[in-house]
Design a protein around this motif. Structure first.
Motif, short mmCIF file in Angstrom:
data_model
loop_
_atom_site.label_atom_id
_atom_site.label_comp_id
_atom_site.label_asym_id
_atom_site.label_seq_id
_atom_site.Cartn_x
_atom_site.Cartn_y
_atom_site.Cartn_z
N LEU A 157 0.70 -1.13 0.18
CA LEU A 157 0.13 -0.21 0.16
C LEU A 157 0.96 0.98 -0.41
O LEU A 157 0.81 2.10 -0.68
N VAL A 158 2.23 1.22 1.05
CA VAL A 158 2.64 1.80 1.22
C VAL A 158 3.19 2.52 0.03
O VAL A 158 3.34 3.71 -1.06
N VAL A 312 0.44 9.20 3.50
CA VAL A 312 0.34 8.92 5.42
C VAL A 312 -0.50 7.87 6.07
O VAL A 312 -0.13 7.13 6.90
N SER A 313 -1.15 7.35 5.46
CA SER A 313 -2.68 6.25 5.62
C SER A 313 -1.46 5.52 5.73
O SER A 313 -1.81 4.41 7.06
N ALA A 314 -1.46 4.86 4.31
CA ALA A 314 -0.54 3.91 4.58
C ALA A 314 0.24 3.32 5.09
O ALA A 314 0.45 2.22 5.39
N ILE A 315 1.59 4.81 5.77
CA ILE A 315 2.64 5.00 6.32
C ILE A 315 2.13 4.37 7.47
O ILE A 315 2.79 3.23 8.65
N VAL A 316 0.90 4.65 8.03
CA VAL A 316 0.74 4.83 9.54
C VAL A 316 0.07 2.81 9.09
O VAL A 316 -0.10 2.09 10.33
N ILE A 317 -1.02 2.60 8.76
CA ILE A 317 -0.87 0.92 8.32
C ILE A 317 -0.05 0.42 8.70
O ILE A 317 -0.12 -0.61 9.32
#
Length: 488
Positions: A157-158, A312-317
């Protein structure tokens, strides 16, 4: 003063095999991370136009999922017949061909054909990743290792989001073609590596009547006798040459496929199918596929800002999946699904309530920031709970003879529900700002209730212990194998 050489211990082969097997999950993550931003790119819209319509946009994104559901239904049979590594490699190769067709698409119909081919491959390999890892892992680390494909998916995802963020400024069709070129190339590399280096499952060898080869496979994998699962040996060992009959146990192909509904396992099959389907009905892929649109609705007006927020949401995941992997055997599958479902529902209901109360204003107000933070929190909570526990649980609760077939059937349910979410999300967002959030929250809370009523804990248990638990007492009663009494 002397120098002392540093000796690094070579990792056991089962660990290297699990890492390689998990790496194939990057492909699924990349495609998920790519398709949303790509269909929002200016050059893609100029070339195909149809993504401006919410229904066509949903169809473009979701058309990969029905073929994935269909091929996933037969993926267990393919893996049972040819072996786990070959089943995975065939699927990855087909997936790469589909990505190449998308990269070279000159018409929208060609792009959709590419996604259909990609889906056929995705359905064949994705479910079997967990099956193979589950069957070659030591009991004490099985939970952590079987979360590997989910970690790889979040990494994909990232990579997918930021590849698109980097190519979106290219002033040509390469802006949306390049992500698919890279995806196809990665697929072919992983296909070759998987075919050459992935070991065969000792469980599969035992089911073929090759007990000596199964024990030899355990030795090569470096798994100690204390950590090995008991290998189920076929009642017919050497009487039938491998490959000369459709099934060595005398069953026809259809009987083998329908074995997942036999009396002793159908309850577990239905539970796995339900959990895998509701995993998607939580709305996770609605968030991942349409993150740019969700962030724009919440107030990040520019396309560039929404792309960046999606990344950023992908990094959080990805970040939260790492501790999820480490502590998978500590938190437990049942606890993760129940508590995770409750938390996801609260976040979805909060976002839906803010939109329904007209408290989200794009230019001013705290409501939009609450929604944006809740999207991040939902993605993180899902990744550390349902994203890890559901797929592992669906594979663990099955006996050896139906593990591949039932797990991939569960993936078919996952793909079908994914299709519904991917197709309807843009339509729901166009018709109502809050309807999708209430739907997703309701599905999460229903799943949590089912988990409380019907799930047995499986963490740290051998397959025979899990088998005994499901044939014995209900989750609400004390069990020597589960170690709890009605609690999670």
């Amino acid at each position: 003063m002397g120098f002392f050489p540093i000796h690094f211990k070579t990792p056991p082969r089962y660990l290297l095999a699990c890492i390689l097997c998990s790496a194939n999950g990057v492909l699924f993550g990349m495609d998920t991370g790519i398709i949303g931003p790509v269909t929002d790119m200016t050059d893609f819209k100029a070339k195909f136009g149809g993504s401006e319509n919410s229904t066509i946009h949903g169809l473009i994104v979701s058309c990969i999922l029905i073929p994935a559901a269909l091929s996933s239904f037969f993926a267990g049979y393919v893996a049972d017949r040819l072996g786990r590594p070959k089943g995975i490699s065939i699927g990855v190769f087909i997936f790469g061909i589909g990505a190449a067709i998308e990269a070279g698409a000159v018409q929208l119909s060609m792009f959709i054909v590419g996604r259909i081919v990609e889906g056929l491959g995705e359905g064949l390999f994705l479910g079997n990743l967990v099956v193979l890892i589950c069957e070659i892992s030591p009991i004490r680390t099985r939970g952590a290792l079987t979360t590997g494909p989910q970690l790889a998916t979040t990494l994909g995802l990232v990579v997918g989001y930021f590849v698109c963020y980097g190519t979106s400024n290219i002033q040509s069709s390469l802006s949306w073609r390049m992500p698919f070129v890279l995806l196809s190339a990665f697929s072919m590399i992983l296909c070759g590596l998987s075919l050459i280096f992935l070991p065969e499952s000792p469980q599969w060898l035992g089911l073929q009547g090759r007990y000596a080869m199964a024990e030899e496979a355990w030795d090569k994998l470096g798994v100690t006798h204390a950590d090995r699962e008991k290998v189920e040996v076929s009642v017919q060992t050497t009487e039938i040459e491998p490959g000369t009959e459709s099934e060595q146990d005398g069953q026809t192909t259809m009987e083998k496929l329908m074995d997942v509904f036999s009396k002793d396992v159908r309850g577990r099959t239905f539970l796995a199918v339900f959990l895998m389907g509701m995993q998607q009905m939580s709305g996770i892929d609605g968030v991942l596929y349409y993150a740019p649109e969700l962030f724009q609705k919440a107030g990040l007006a520019s396309s560039e800002a929404s792309f960046l927020a999606s990344g950023v949401s992908a990094i959080v995941i990805f970040a939260v999946t790492v501790p999820g992997l480490i502590y998978a055997d500590g938190w437990g599958r049942r606890s993760s699904i129940v508590y995770g479902g409750i938390g996801q529902a609260v976040l979805m209901f909060l976002m839906g309530g803010l939109y329904a109360g007209n408290a989200v204003h794009q230019s001013t107000g705290a409501g939009r920031w609450v929604v944006i933070v809740c999207i991040f929190l939902f993605a993180a909570l899902y990744s550390v709970s349902w994203g890890i526990a559901v797929k592992v649980y669906a594979a663990e609760i099955q006996p050896q003879r139906t593990r591949a077939s039932a797990t991939t059937l569960g993936h078919s349910s996952n793909w079908l529900c994914n299709f519904l979410v991917a197709l309807t999300t843009p339509i729901l967002l166009a018709k109502s700002s809050y309807g999708a959030y209430f739907l997703w929250g309701g599905c999460s809370i229903i799943t949590a209730v089912v988990g409380i009523l019907y799930m047995h804990e499986t963490k740290g248990r051998t397959f025979p212990e899990i088998e005994t638990a499901f044939k014995g007492k209900s989750p609400g009663k004390k069990s020597p194998f589960l170690g709890y009494k009605g609690n999670v």
